[in-house]
Write an enzyme that holds these catalytic residues in place. Structure first.
Site, PDB file in Angstrom:
ATOM      1  N   ARG A 176       0.832  -1.215   0.000  1.00  0.00           N
ATOM      2  CA  ARG A 176       0.000   0.000   0.000  1.00  0.00           C
ATOM      3  C   ARG A 176       0.863   1.260   0.000  1.00  0.00           C
ATOM      4  NH1 ARG A 176      -4.406  -2.069   3.469  1.00  0.00           N
ATOM      5  NH2 ARG A 176      -3.449  -1.104   5.275  1.00  0.00           N
ATOM      6  N   ARG A 191      -3.199   6.566   1.306  1.00  0.00           N
ATOM      7  CA  ARG A 191      -3.738   7.752   1.984  1.00  0.00           C
ATOM      8  C   ARG A 191      -2.784   8.399   2.981  1.00  0.00           C
ATOM      9  NH1 ARG A 191      -9.456   5.567   3.966  1.00  0.00           N
ATOM     10  NH2 ARG A 191      -8.264   3.606   4.034  1.00  0.00           N
ATOM     11  N   ARG A 196      -6.589  11.859  -5.451  1.00  0.00           N
ATOM     12  CA  ARG A 196      -7.891  11.198  -5.251  1.00  0.00           C
ATOM     13  C   ARG A 196      -9.020  12.227  -5.235  1.00  0.00           C
ATOM     14  NH1 ARG A 196      -9.334   6.375  -0.971  1.00  0.00           N
ATOM     15  NH2 ARG A 196     -11.566   6.709  -0.853  1.00  0.00           N
ATOM     16  N   ASP A 244      -6.955  -2.294  -7.312  1.00  0.00           N
ATOM     17  CA  ASP A 244      -7.649  -2.891  -6.173  1.00  0.00           C
ATOM     18  C   ASP A 244      -7.813  -4.380  -6.435  1.00  0.00           C
ATOM     19  OD1 ASP A 244     -10.433  -3.596  -4.616  1.00  0.00           O
ATOM     20  OD2 ASP A 244      -9.370  -1.959  -3.648  1.00  0.00           O
ATOM     21  N   TYR A 270     -15.258 -11.657  -0.355  1.00  0.00           N
ATOM     22  CA  TYR A 270     -15.998 -10.429  -0.662  1.00  0.00           C
ATOM     23  C   TYR A 270     -17.211 -10.720  -1.545  1.00  0.00           C
ATOM     24  CZ  TYR A 270     -12.111  -7.684   1.226  1.00  0.00           C
ATOM     25  OH  TYR A 270     -11.170  -7.131   2.051  1.00  0.00           O
TER      26      TYR A 270
END
Length: 356
Positions: A27, A31, A40, A77, A154
């Site tokens: 990652r 963020r 973003r 992703d 998921y």
């Protein structure tokens, strides 16, 4: 394509001599970086960011502009595949990824088919090609996918889960249905990773984020078995260069020998393993990637450096180690602490490698 200026990461994955231990961070485009948050914001949403090759290229390169990392990883992703299957991926604010149409009915499961990456995931492949060009042979580019079982979690749960009750009920009540999902997913992931390699990815990684939630027997039947199928089906060489593969099961420390035996080049470790003990267990069969606790990066710089030193000392002399966190970097991490980590790895690891 011209030769790589820094191939340390690829050489380490293949257990070849390197002057120091290479480092990248799961990652690493995320963020915790203010420039990522700005991009973003311009993109409008996470999905708009991920599905636009220009934006994906921009954020992939951002951490490399800040830190002397030894590899870039495609910004995307893990849920691109089930999204391409028509399950309706969306992101709820503060709740993470969700699917509008989770797999619950038998007819939905039986109708599931693997998407054609060139048609349904073209935006990812375009991003890979664009990023590879933008890197200008500075460092290698990593492509990736979620594992069949992690994707299935998921797809069946409809989003993140604290206990995986829905998919585990299917696993024990109707294993035939789950095996069908996993078979489709394995074919989809194999085609997807091979398409990324064709587009320019120089190494690939399978993220088995939820495999560690399974019992030992279920892990081997429903997760490892399908990852082995993928590894067997991967393109291993492109443009005369070996394309290494990494398999990472979070919580999979009990099964390292089994993971190492499926044919991958490297096994990722979370922070609960002692990397020296892991090395003793797998021998020279694979490289190891990891495994600093991501929360270490909230400590003061001298403590970060001490923990880096501890991981390096535990692995010991020789090659075959790619330094990484044991999971993704937290969004609340200070970028300067990541600088401390990268500098410490490059500085302290040279003592563990023979001079060229």
């Amino acid at each position: 394509m011209s030769p790589l200026k820094n191939d340390t990461f690829l050489r380490a994955l293949l257990r070849q001599p390197t002057p120091y231990t290479p480092v990248w961070i799961m990652r690493q485009a995320g963020r915790y970086l203010p420039e990522y948050n700005e991009t973003r914001r311009r993109a409008g949403s996470f999905l708009d960011l991920a599905k636009n090759p220009d934006y994906a290229t921009e954020v992939t390169l951002q951490p490399l502009a800040r830190f002397p990392l030894d590899a870039a990883i495609l910004f995307s992703d893990i849920l691109t595949i089930p999204d391409a299957m028509g399950l309706g991926l969306y992101f709820a604010e503060g709740e993470g990824p969700k699917f509008e149409r989770p797999l619950r009915e038998e007819w939905e499961i039986r109708n599931l088919s693997a998407p054609d990456p060139g048609e349904h995931l073209r935006y990812v492949l375009d991003a890979v090609t664009q990023i590879r060009h933008a890197l200008d042979s500075d460092v290698p580019l990593i492509g990736f996918s979620g594992s069949p079982y992690t994707l299935a979690c998921y797809m069946v749960e409809g989003g993140a889960s604290s206990d995986f009750r829905t998919i585990k009920t299917m696993l024990y009540n109707r294993p035939d249905l789950l095996h069908h999902i996993l078979d489709v997913n394995a074919r989809a992931v194999t085609a997807y990773l091979n398409a990324q390699i064709e587009a320019g990815a120089q190494a690939v990684m399978i993220f088995d984020t939820w495999g560690g939630s399974l019992s030992a027997a279920a892990y081997h039947e429903f997760s490892l078995n399908y990852m082995q199928r993928i590894i067997t089906g991967l393109v291993r060489e492109r443009d005369g260069a070996r394309v290494p593969s990494i398999v990472f099961t979070k919580g999979g420390g009990l099964w390292l020998e089994n993971i190492a035996a499926i044919g991958c080049d490297a096994v990722g470790l979370d922070w609960t393993c002692d990397i020296g003990q892991a090395r003793a267990r797998v021998g020279t069969s694979v490289a190891l990637q990891g495994n600093l606790d991501p929360m270490t990066l909230f400590a003061q710089p001298e403590h970060i450096r001490a923990e880096v030193a501890r991981v390096l000392a535990s692995y010991g002399q020789g090659n075959g180690h790619v330094f990484n966190l044991g999971h993704g970097v937290s969004q609340f991490t200070r970028p300067e602490h990541v600088s401390t980590l990268v500098e410490a790895v490059h500085d302290l690891s040279r003592a563990y490698h023979l001079p060229p």
